[in-house]
Design an enzyme around this catalytic site. Structure first.
Site, PDB file in Angstrom:
ATOM      1  CG  HIS A   1      49.474  47.982 115.445  1.00 35.72           C
ATOM      2  ND1 HIS A   1      50.678  47.705 114.859  1.00 35.72           N
ATOM      3  CD2 HIS A   1      48.885  46.800 115.713  1.00 35.72           C
ATOM      4  CE1 HIS A   1      50.815  46.397 114.754  1.00 35.72           C
ATOM      5  NE2 HIS A   1      49.739  45.814 115.269  1.00 35.72           N
TER       6      HIS A   1
ATOM      7  CG  ASP B   1      42.982  42.695 119.453  1.00 35.86           C
ATOM      8  OD1 ASP B   1      42.670  41.644 118.883  1.00 35.86           O
ATOM      9  OD2 ASP B   1      44.070  42.875 120.015  1.00 35.86           O
TER      10      ASP B   1
END
Ligand code: ACO
Length: 461
Positions: free
Chosen positions: A339, A399
């Protein structure tokens, strides 16, 4: 009035019409004055020293204000991917990526996930405060009564290829709402259009899926909750009424809360950028959906399940896949890992991993999602001990586990990113409204460092 009529398909004297004529929501002005500080940052260049002002956020984050840098020094800043550029002031979402903290309007995501509903969180993001009971009831009622699409949408969906991916279909349909609601934007019409968007998005999403599977769209029902209504529109068909499992509606509600906002990510920045030209609300939301679709952003949830299924259908070895993900000559990436902002853990992934266990306990170990969950856990375990992932601070993101839950709910894989878009909508709306109310609001217009050919004459052939 004509738009309201088309909006609901209700007779003009229907008592439900009263709902749309309620007074505009008091959307609070959310951008506060930026705290000033005496501190400055010093920049030396060309034999001169320049003092650059600092601004400081409510959580103590400091930023160098380079607004006058070019006029003072002739320099611009260079920051591809905006990795270290504050593009706006915002009072909506706070993330501390090092500590794994996510808060909406000051409320920790863990507490909202435990105590709130998606519509409550939507209100919070848009208005700045959690709604009182009556406010929430009024909001839920408004959203419920605007779920229907104009009947022309039947032809709209019908005009698209049979196998159209639901994500661009949703982007097109949300953009097309601008053709149905063409009133000039003011507080009242924006209020109505925000309600319409949040209300119609699940109907659009379910219709895009129904189109994909070649079934007729299912009309919304006003007696169901936001998530129950969506699941029914997805899974009912003319031959069979869908039997709702309340656990599924609750799980979906949780997922939507976790998706609801994430400050200045790719799709939100897109919404703000498009909105900065004062483009229409629906057009801006459509651009957000398009940006979210990419596999490096919201599209990763579909890619994660495809990765887990490929491992399950192949040799089942998580170890071998992790090796491939580290190999720069291999195109495989560990999807759902890494991320831009989180460098310890993504708190949403932590909540979802726990919830995955709970929901799979209820569904049973023979469900196909249980096998995928096992592989996901194994991948995580290996990666979190591997020097490659540890040194790069790569952890599971939202996710990584969301797809396993969607799969357990029976949501088809190509709808995963659409689910993300339904959840993200209130966040995009809140950011769009905040941008428009920001006194420092300007059209977005980055600079560049030109590296092309210098001037050269055209030589006639
Ligand atoms: N698998 C393998 N290696 C990775 C991964 C991954 N998932 N993610 C990052 N890396 C490596 C990169 O190759 C790079 O290595 P290097 O330093 O040797 O060149 C290093 O880690 C840094 O990665 P960047 O791509 O530069 O990091 P960036 O901040 O630009 O990208 C991103 C973040 C796009 C999320 C990236 O981690 C990624 O592609 N992850 C997989 C896709 C994904 O899960 N996206 C969803 C993000 S969450 C969301 O949008 C909702």
């Amino acid at each position: 009035m004509e738009c309201l009529e088309r909006d609901q398909g209700l007779p003009l004297n229907s008592p439900d019409r009263a709902v749309v004529s309620s007074s505009p929501l008091q959307i609070m002005s959310t951008v506060r004055t930026v705290p000033t500080t005496q501190e400055t940052a010093e920049l030396s260049y060309g034999g001169k020293t320049f003092q650059l002002p600092l601004i400081v956020g409510s959580e103590g984050e400091k930023a160098v204000d380079i607004g006058k840098l070019r006029s003072q020094t002739g320099l611009i800043t260079f920051d591809p991917g905006f990795g270290n550029t504050g593009a706006c002031k915002s009072a909506i979402t706070f993330i501390d990526g090092e500590a794994g903290i996510l808060r909406y309007r000051g409320y920790p995501i863990e507490e909202l996930a435990q105590h709130s509903s998606f519509l409550e969180v939507a209100w919070l993001l848009i208005h700045g405060e959690l709604p009182a009971k009556a406010q929430l009831e009024g909001f839920a009622k408004e959203v419920t009564y605007h779920t229907m699409l104009h009947e022309n949408f039947v032809r709209f969906f019908g005009a698209l290829p049979k196998d159209a991916h639901p994500m661009p279909v949703c982007a097109a349909a949300v953009g097309a709402l601008a053709t149905f609601y063409q009133e000039a934007e003011n507080e009242e019409t924006i209020h109505k259009n925000v309600i319409r968007l949040i209300a119609k998005m699940p109907t659009i999403a379910a219709s895009s899926y129904k189109h994909f599977v070649g079934q007729p769209s299912v009309y919304p029902r006003n007696d169901l909750s936001y998530c129950a209504n969506f699941l029914r529109m997805m899974f009912s068909n003319p031959c069979e009424e869908f039997q709702l499992d309340p656990l599924h509606a609750k799980a979906l509600d949780l997922l939507l809360i976790l998706h609801a906002d994430h400050e200045q990510n790719c799709s939100t920045s897109t919404v703000r950028m498009v909105g900065s030209s004062q483009a229409n609300l629906f057009a801006c939301m459509s651009s957000g959906i398009s940006a979210l679709w990419g596999p490096l952003h919201g599209g990763a949830n579909q890619m994660v399940i495809e990765m887990l299924e490929a491992i399950a259908q192949g040799d089942g070895s998580a170890e071998r896949f992790v090796q491939r993900a580290k190999d720069k000559n291999d195109t495989a990436r560990l999807m759902g890992f890494g991320h831009r902002v989180y460098k310890s853990h993504d708190p949403r992934a932590v909540i979802l991993k726990r919830y995955c266990s709970e929901i799979l306990d209820r569904i049973g170990p023979s469900h196909p999602s249980a096998r995928l969950f096992d592989i996901a856990r194994k991948l995580e375990e290996i990666a979190l001990k591997d020097e490659y992932f540890v040194s790069r601070k790569l952890y599971p993101n939202v996710d990584f586990y969301s797809g396993v839950i969607y799969k357990a709910l029976g949501i088809p894989t190509n709808m995963f990113t659409v689910m993300f878009a339904i959840g993200r909508l209130p966040g995009w709306v809140a950011q769009w409204l905040e941008m428009r109310r920001d006194p420092d609001f300007r059209i977005g217009r980055p600079r560049q460092v030109y590296v092309g050919a210098t001037m050269r004459p055209v030589t006639p052939q």
